[in-house]
Design a protein around this motif. Structure first.
Motif, short mmCIF file in Angstrom:
data_model
loop_
_atom_site.label_atom_id
_atom_site.label_comp_id
_atom_site.label_asym_id
_atom_site.label_seq_id
_atom_site.Cartn_x
_atom_site.Cartn_y
_atom_site.Cartn_z
N ASP A 112 -9.53 0.69 -15.73
CA ASP A 112 -9.20 1.08 -14.20
C ASP A 112 -10.32 0.17 -13.48
O ASP A 112 -11.52 0.66 -12.94
CB ASP A 112 -9.46 2.37 -13.77
CG ASP A 112 -8.93 2.82 -12.23
OD1 ASP A 112 -8.78 1.64 -11.61
OD2 ASP A 112 -9.28 3.73 -11.86
N LYS A 125 -13.37 -1.71 -7.77
CA LYS A 125 -14.52 -0.57 -7.48
C LYS A 125 -15.76 -1.43 -7.68
O LYS A 125 -15.87 -2.59 -8.08
CB LYS A 125 -14.47 0.02 -9.07
CG LYS A 125 -13.33 1.24 -9.17
CD LYS A 125 -13.53 1.82 -10.54
CE LYS A 125 -12.28 2.96 -10.49
NZ LYS A 125 -12.49 4.00 -9.38
N ASP A 178 -6.80 1.70 -5.98
CA ASP A 178 -7.74 2.55 -7.06
C ASP A 178 -7.04 3.91 -7.13
O ASP A 178 -7.46 4.72 -7.89
CB ASP A 178 -9.05 2.54 -6.53
CG ASP A 178 -10.06 2.83 -7.69
OD1 ASP A 178 -9.78 2.91 -8.79
OD2 ASP A 178 -11.35 2.87 -7.38
N ALA A 179 -6.20 4.31 -6.21
CA ALA A 179 -5.72 5.68 -6.54
C ALA A 179 -4.36 5.41 -7.21
O ALA A 179 -3.14 5.39 -6.93
CB ALA A 179 -5.35 6.28 -5.20
N GLU A 180 -4.53 4.76 -8.41
CA GLU A 180 -3.44 4.24 -9.31
C GLU A 180 -3.00 5.49 -10.28
O GLU A 180 -1.58 5.24 -10.72
CB GLU A 180 -3.87 3.22 -10.11
CG GLU A 180 -4.67 3.35 -11.40
CD GLU A 180 -5.81 4.23 -11.38
OE1 GLU A 180 -6.49 4.03 -10.01
OE2 GLU A 180 -6.59 4.68 -12.26
MN MN Z 1 -8.47 4.40 -9.58
#
Ligand code: MN
Ligand code: BES
Ligand code: ZN
Length: 488
Positions: free
Chosen positions: A265, A272, A342-344
């Protein structure tokens, strides 16, 4: 690690080493007295002199005249000895032997007076912890010849009636080591197709198992666009792995576990920060947990039907990546505005959860390293359980308490749902700063309305730090839960 049980007395044991435990009351029972005489009374002498006090976690290593290793571990005060003390004392005693030339151990910790503790559970925890301590990640590291881990057989002192819990412990330990190994492997090795290959091996190894894998083309046809959007930026194509185990009558509805399998991720376009980004190789620990739990259940041939589903995807930034602002249509038909790539996790899980419900589960549980906020809330001690039902989360918490792999519940009240509202789709994929773990749960709840469902956030429990790596949690809780279910 080969785990067996017998009533072999210390003086008759042919193992390379012996482990036994004493409380700080310094009393020796029949077994420890026999061991004491094998080391010419040294245990009682050192207890008397105070060189060894029997405090919790204290380890004393002695040798018999024929140089058999004798490890005595302290458990502290009997009335203070809980499952946590047993777990860490077991681990300390085994740690003192892992790097010695000893191959086999006769373990008498299961023979002690457990006081108020449930004997069966206490023995199980000792066996799991002992086996777990012998795990070492070796796949991509060279070790000196004199730094071998040789310990591969442990016999526990227990009569026939205890054979089942000891064998269950052996299966749980196998599940835990499977999960730790998958978690620890680097992301350039453990990608979606690696997980698929591993699942194939497992389905062939154990009886009553079968496997289906959907590749990205099949998922395109089905319309799993939320999951596919996350994978868009990676050349490692997504897979949906479906492992089935049939241990009960065909008519019995399955328990289904869904595990987040983000093999790496980066955050995607919402990249990130670089610091500690390597730890996002552990973002497939939900997947590793449902695979490890599957291994344990199949190894012990538990009389239930279990399906473990793994959406395996890599989240990368690329010219073809999905972007903040994109609106995707999930497999359920609901539309999602992506405000943060990033909210995957929730995006791959919502499609996997919709798919899982086609198998008509009696229970549906997802496990995921879903939110950093979960570490803020519960640290590295408890996994977070969320559910709209009453019984299911209570059963999960109880199982975690029983096997000392604990979880704590957070609310999924509708009051939080409005944080997911947007003008441009049925929902957005982030809920803002407040209650980040809960709003992630709320997001998933919108895809599981018909099911008896719970969500478990394992962001704080699945791995410890760089050195210790993946913990294998909460495999023990999940397997204990399923054992309890099989006895209903
Ligand atoms: Mn993430
Ligand atoms: N895999 C992470 C969650 C995570 C981060 C687990 C750090 C353990 C340690 C997840 O995909 C993620 O990035 N979540 C975001 C969500 C946010 C963008 C709403 C997070 O927690 O910051
Ligand atoms: Zn993630």
């Amino acid at each position: 690690m080969k785990i067996t049980s017998s009533l072999t007395k210390p003086s008759q044991s042919t193992a390379d080493a012996i482990i036994a435990a004493v409380y700080s009351d310094k009393k020796l029972d029949d077994i420890t007295q026999e061991i004491d005489s094998m080391v010419s009374g040294k245990v009682s002498q050192l207890l008397k002199s105070g060189d060894f006090k029997g405090n919790s976690g204290e380890v004393l290593t002695l040798f018999t005249v024929s140089n058999k290793r004798v490890v005595i571990v302290g458990l502290g005060k009997k009335d203070k000895c809980d499952l946590g003390v047993l777990q860490s004392a077991t681990s300390s005693s085994v740690k003192s032997l892992v790097s010695t030339p000893a191959n086999s151990v006769q373990n008498y910790m299961t023979a002690i007076d457990f006081g108020k503790l449930d004997k069966e559970i206490a023995r199980k925890i000792i066996a799991i912890s002992a086996a777990n301590t012998t795990y070492r990640y070796e796949s991509t590291k060279h070790f000196e010849k004199d730094n071998k881990h040789n310990l591969d057989a442990m016999d526990f002192y227990a009569d026939e009636s205890q054979e089942k819990p000891i064998q269950q412990a052996s299966a749980i330990a196998k599940g835990i080591s499977t999960t730790r190994q998958l978690g620890n492997l680097p992301p350039n090795i453990c990608n979606p197709s690696y997980l698929a290959k591993k699942a194939k091996k497992i389905s062939k190894k154990y009886d009553n198992c079968s496997l289906t894998i959907l590749d990205h083309k099949e998922m395109e046809t089905l319309g799993m666009n939320a999951l596919l959007a996350v994978g868009q930026g990676s050349s490692n194509k997504p897979k949906m792995i479906v492992l089935k185990y049939n241990g009960a009558k065909k008519e019995q509805k399955p328990h289904i576990l869904v595990g987040k399998g983000i093999t790496f991720d980066t955050g995607g376009i919402s990249l990130k920060p670089g610091l500690n980004m390597d730890e996002m190789k552990y973002d497939m620990c939900g997947a590793a947990t449902v695979i490890g739990t599957f291994v344990a259940v199949a190894k012990m041939q538990l009389p239930i039907n279990l399906i473990s589903i793994v959406p395996a995807v890599e989240n990368m930034p690329d010219g073809n990546s999905y972007r903040p602002g994109d609106v995707v249509k999930s497999y359920s038909g609901k539309t999602i505005e992506v405000l943060n790539t990033d909210a995957e996790g929730r995006l791959i899980l919502c499609d996997a959860l919709t798919y899982a419900q086609e198998f008509e589960p009696q229970v549906l549980i997802d496990l995921a390293t879903l939110t950093g906020a979960c570490i803020v809330a519960l640290g590295h001690v408890a996994s977070a359980v969320m559910s709209k039902k009453d019984q299911l989360p209570a059963d999960l918490l109880k199982a975690g308490e029983q096997i000392h792999d604990r979880a704590w519940q957070l609310p999924l009240w509708d009051d939080y749902q409005k944080q997911l509202d947007t003008s441009f789709a049925d929902m957005q994929n982030i809920g803002g700063f407040p209650a980040g773990t809960i709003t992630a749960g709320c997001f998933l709840s919108r895809f599981t309305e018909e099911a008896n469902w719970a969500h478990i956030d394992i962001a704080g429990t699945a791995w410890n730090n760089k050195k210790e790596g993946a913990t294998g949690r909460p495999v023990a809780m999940m397997v204990q839960y399923l054992i309890n279910e099989s006895q209903k």
